[in-house]
Motif scaffolding. Sequence first.
Motif, PDB file in Angstrom:
ATOM      1  N   TYR A 197       0.823  -1.207   0.000  1.00  0.00           N
ATOM      2  CA  TYR A 197       0.000   0.000   0.000  1.00  0.00           C
ATOM      3  C   TYR A 197       0.865   1.268   0.000  1.00  0.00           C
ATOM      4  N   THR A 198       0.235   2.362  -0.391  1.00  0.00           N
ATOM      5  CA  THR A 198       0.832   3.695  -0.270  1.00  0.00           C
ATOM      6  C   THR A 198      -0.133   4.574   0.494  1.00  0.00           C
ATOM      7  N   LEU A 199       0.377   5.231   1.521  1.00  0.00           N
ATOM      8  CA  LEU A 199      -0.402   6.177   2.313  1.00  0.00           C
ATOM      9  C   LEU A 199       0.002   7.582   1.899  1.00  0.00           C
ATOM     10  N   GLU A 200      -0.985   8.403   1.571  1.00  0.00           N
ATOM     11  CA  GLU A 200      -0.680   9.719   0.994  1.00  0.00           C
ATOM     12  C   GLU A 200      -1.523  10.800   1.659  1.00  0.00           C
ATOM     13  N   VAL A 201      -0.882  11.929   1.946  1.00  0.00           N
ATOM     14  CA  VAL A 201      -1.576  13.133   2.428  1.00  0.00           C
ATOM     15  C   VAL A 201      -1.444  14.199   1.348  1.00  0.00           C
ATOM     16  N   ILE A 202      -2.589  14.718   0.895  1.00  0.00           N
ATOM     17  CA  ILE A 202      -2.614  15.689  -0.204  1.00  0.00           C
ATOM     18  C   ILE A 202      -3.172  17.002   0.313  1.00  0.00           C
ATOM     19  N   ASP A 203      -2.492  18.101   0.016  1.00  0.00           N
ATOM     20  CA  ASP A 203      -2.988  19.414   0.432  1.00  0.00           C
ATOM     21  C   ASP A 203      -2.773  20.417  -0.703  1.00  0.00           C
ATOM     22  N   ASN A 204      -3.452  21.553  -0.606  1.00  0.00           N
ATOM     23  CA  ASN A 204      -3.286  22.617  -1.598  1.00  0.00           C
ATOM     24  C   ASN A 204      -2.694  23.874  -0.962  1.00  0.00           C
ATOM     25  N   LEU A 205      -1.890  23.699   0.077  1.00  0.00           N
ATOM     26  CA  LEU A 205      -1.215  24.817   0.722  1.00  0.00           C
ATOM     27  C   LEU A 205      -0.052  25.300  -0.141  1.00  0.00           C
ATOM     28  N   THR A 206       0.528  26.404   0.269  1.00  0.00           N
ATOM     29  CA  THR A 206       1.764  26.839  -0.370  1.00  0.00           C
ATOM     30  C   THR A 206       2.810  25.761  -0.153  1.00  0.00           C
TER      31      THR A 206
ATOM     32  N   SER B   2       5.088  18.297  -5.591  1.00  0.00           N
ATOM     33  CA  SER B   2       4.056  19.302  -5.852  1.00  0.00           C
ATOM     34  C   SER B   2       3.712  19.286  -7.336  1.00  0.00           C
ATOM     35  N   LYS B   3       2.433  19.130  -7.615  1.00  0.00           N
ATOM     36  CA  LYS B   3       1.985  19.122  -9.006  1.00  0.00           C
ATOM     37  C   LYS B   3       0.533  19.568  -9.065  1.00  0.00           C
ATOM     38  N   ARG B   4       0.240  20.360 -10.089  1.00  0.00           N
ATOM     39  CA  ARG B   4      -1.110  20.883 -10.308  1.00  0.00           C
ATOM     40  C   ARG B   4      -1.670  21.560  -9.051  1.00  0.00           C
ATOM     41  N   SER B   5      -0.837  22.392  -8.431  1.00  0.00           N
ATOM     42  CA  SER B   5      -1.222  23.182  -7.249  1.00  0.00           C
ATOM     43  C   SER B   5      -1.564  22.323  -6.038  1.00  0.00           C
ATOM     44  N   LYS B   6      -1.128  21.073  -6.037  1.00  0.00           N
ATOM     45  CA  LYS B   6      -1.354  20.203  -4.887  1.00  0.00           C
ATOM     46  C   LYS B   6      -0.035  19.576  -4.449  1.00  0.00           C
ATOM     47  N   ASN B   7       0.116  19.405  -3.147  1.00  0.00           N
ATOM     48  CA  ASN B   7       1.309  18.797  -2.578  1.00  0.00           C
ATOM     49  C   ASN B   7       0.971  17.382  -2.124  1.00  0.00           C
ATOM     50  N   HIS B   8       1.861  16.455  -2.425  1.00  0.00           N
ATOM     51  CA  HIS B   8       1.631  15.049  -2.104  1.00  0.00           C
ATOM     52  C   HIS B   8       2.769  14.545  -1.224  1.00  0.00           C
ATOM     53  N   PHE B   9       2.433  14.128  -0.001  1.00  0.00           N
ATOM     54  CA  PHE B   9       3.394  13.481   0.879  1.00  0.00           C
ATOM     55  C   PHE B   9       2.995  12.015   0.982  1.00  0.00           C
ATOM     56  N   SER B  10       3.904  11.090   0.650  1.00  0.00           N
ATOM     57  CA  SER B  10       3.534   9.674   0.590  1.00  0.00           C
ATOM     58  C   SER B  10       4.576   8.803   1.260  1.00  0.00           C
ATOM     59  N   ILE B  11       4.095   7.716   1.852  1.00  0.00           N
ATOM     60  CA  ILE B  11       4.981   6.715   2.446  1.00  0.00           C
ATOM     61  C   ILE B  11       4.490   5.333   2.015  1.00  0.00           C
ATOM     62  N   PRO B  12       5.410   4.383   1.759  1.00  0.00           N
ATOM     63  CA  PRO B  12       5.011   3.025   1.367  1.00  0.00           C
ATOM     64  C   PRO B  12       4.749   2.169   2.604  1.00  0.00           C
ATOM     65  N   LEU B  13       3.771   1.274   2.510  1.00  0.00           N
ATOM     66  CA  LEU B  13       3.430   0.376   3.617  1.00  0.00           C
ATOM     67  C   LEU B  13       3.400  -1.060   3.103  1.00  0.00           C
ATOM     68  N   THR B  14       3.863  -1.975   3.926  1.00  0.00           N
ATOM     69  CA  THR B  14       3.959  -3.378   3.524  1.00  0.00           C
ATOM     70  C   THR B  14       2.847  -4.195   4.153  1.00  0.00           C
TER      71      THR B  14
END
Length: 487
Positions: A75-84, A124-136
């Motif tokens: 799995y991939t766990l992701e937090v997406i935001d549209n902050l600066t 950061s892409k398309r005005s959104k920031n993506h922070f992701s971590i892989p999970l086993t």
Amino acid sequence: MNEPIYHRRFSLIAPAVTEIRHVLKHVLSGLAVLSDDLDAAGLVITEYLTNLLRHSKGEDETIVLLITRNKTGDYTLEVIDNLTPYDLFACNESDWDINSGILVEGGMGVELIRHYFPKAAYTSKRSKNHFSIPLTQGKNKPKAVYVDDDLAQLALINAYLKDDYDVIVCQELSEAWQAITLHDVQVLILDYQLQKQTSEPLLTKLNGSDHRSTLSVVMLTGTDSDDTITRINRLGIDDYLVKPVKKIRLLQSLERVTNRVKAFEYQIEAPRSIDNYRLNEGFNAHLFGSIEVGDGGDFFMPIPNQQNGFILGDMMGHGIQARKESFAIKGFVRGFLASKPNCNELLNTLNQALYEEQLCKNSLVTLLAGYVSEGHFYWLNAGHPPPIVIKSNGTLSELAGVDPLLGLSSEHQYEVYSVSLKDVLHILVYTDGLFDNRETDESGLLQLKQILPNLTLSQSEFASTLWHNSQVSLTKEIDDASLIVIN
């Protein structure tokens, strides 16, 4: 492209951290993510969200929590935001060492993340920031109980599921009930029409137990008549399938209903609880934990009358079932305060109701009511952990004043206790999960000294840092935990 498993939007406010931790605990556990990855995800996401809160504008900001599965089953766990954009990996300048054993608010960032998840990413892409971590995904398969009196059908369904589930097959309803009570079962698959009876007696028994709140139920039926389907739906099942069922259809149904139970039972239907409550004489109560998000058996109730106090309660149990039990107590309290807006007699009246088993016949509750008046903190305490006082000179002490649990005796009269607020910096009111989850024989005061923030911090910073420091690994959260910091 990865397959979406969980997707939900949250307001970027402090209570969201607690709510997201609850989601991670139950959703990732349901997905059989490795325990080490589960605990690390809770720690890292807590740190990351704390950082986001610090750098957000605080005006109607939102984040998205996304869990996806790749082709290998991980799995991939992701937090997406549209902050600066704020790249934690590039901007963190802390020299904090993960081996130091020192907790630093907001200073652990990159070192902490890289230690647990070297492949963590921030883009950061398309005005959104993506922070992701892989999970086993772990090796332990979720458990499924299948009930059918047809041996050929038992063998067929077992063959369908054995690669993805640890299947317990049963020919009798009594066998199935025993399996449910002895094992951590995620899903129950029931043939509706057995040779001697239907499976309704098992469902009736299940619906009256604590197991139903964490168990998905899929019904198999040999007919798709309207009468049968209507009857099945009235039994409160999660899905029904008509025989003969194809393997892919069965697996899709099981994945949908088990994920729904693990994820959506922890989404709050009631309005979000407050995270800051103003008491009399300029004092504030800062709320953290289960009471922030209305989850589990811990509950907070304001008393908006001349006392302007509050009630903190803790139902025996954990999660959804305890939360349901708390509704009866809260309903009684609201009714009492509506007719008699003074909390000094509340516990005596509630005690009598519980003693006579008018409500909560199968559960226990600890309860503390408190308010500020004329330079003193007043409280009534029914079996609840004692409040802790932190004075300006740094000394910590538990306040004496604890009466028995409610409902044990109709003769007991609950006392109103008080303490002067002179030289008091903070008062801590909490549920026992705050310290019990830490799995140590040390007293609450000794544990508190180890996580106590700098007393020179502002009132709100002290409160939020103390809660942050008190967090444990997600797999160690055996009980709901809540904290109120009064200052």
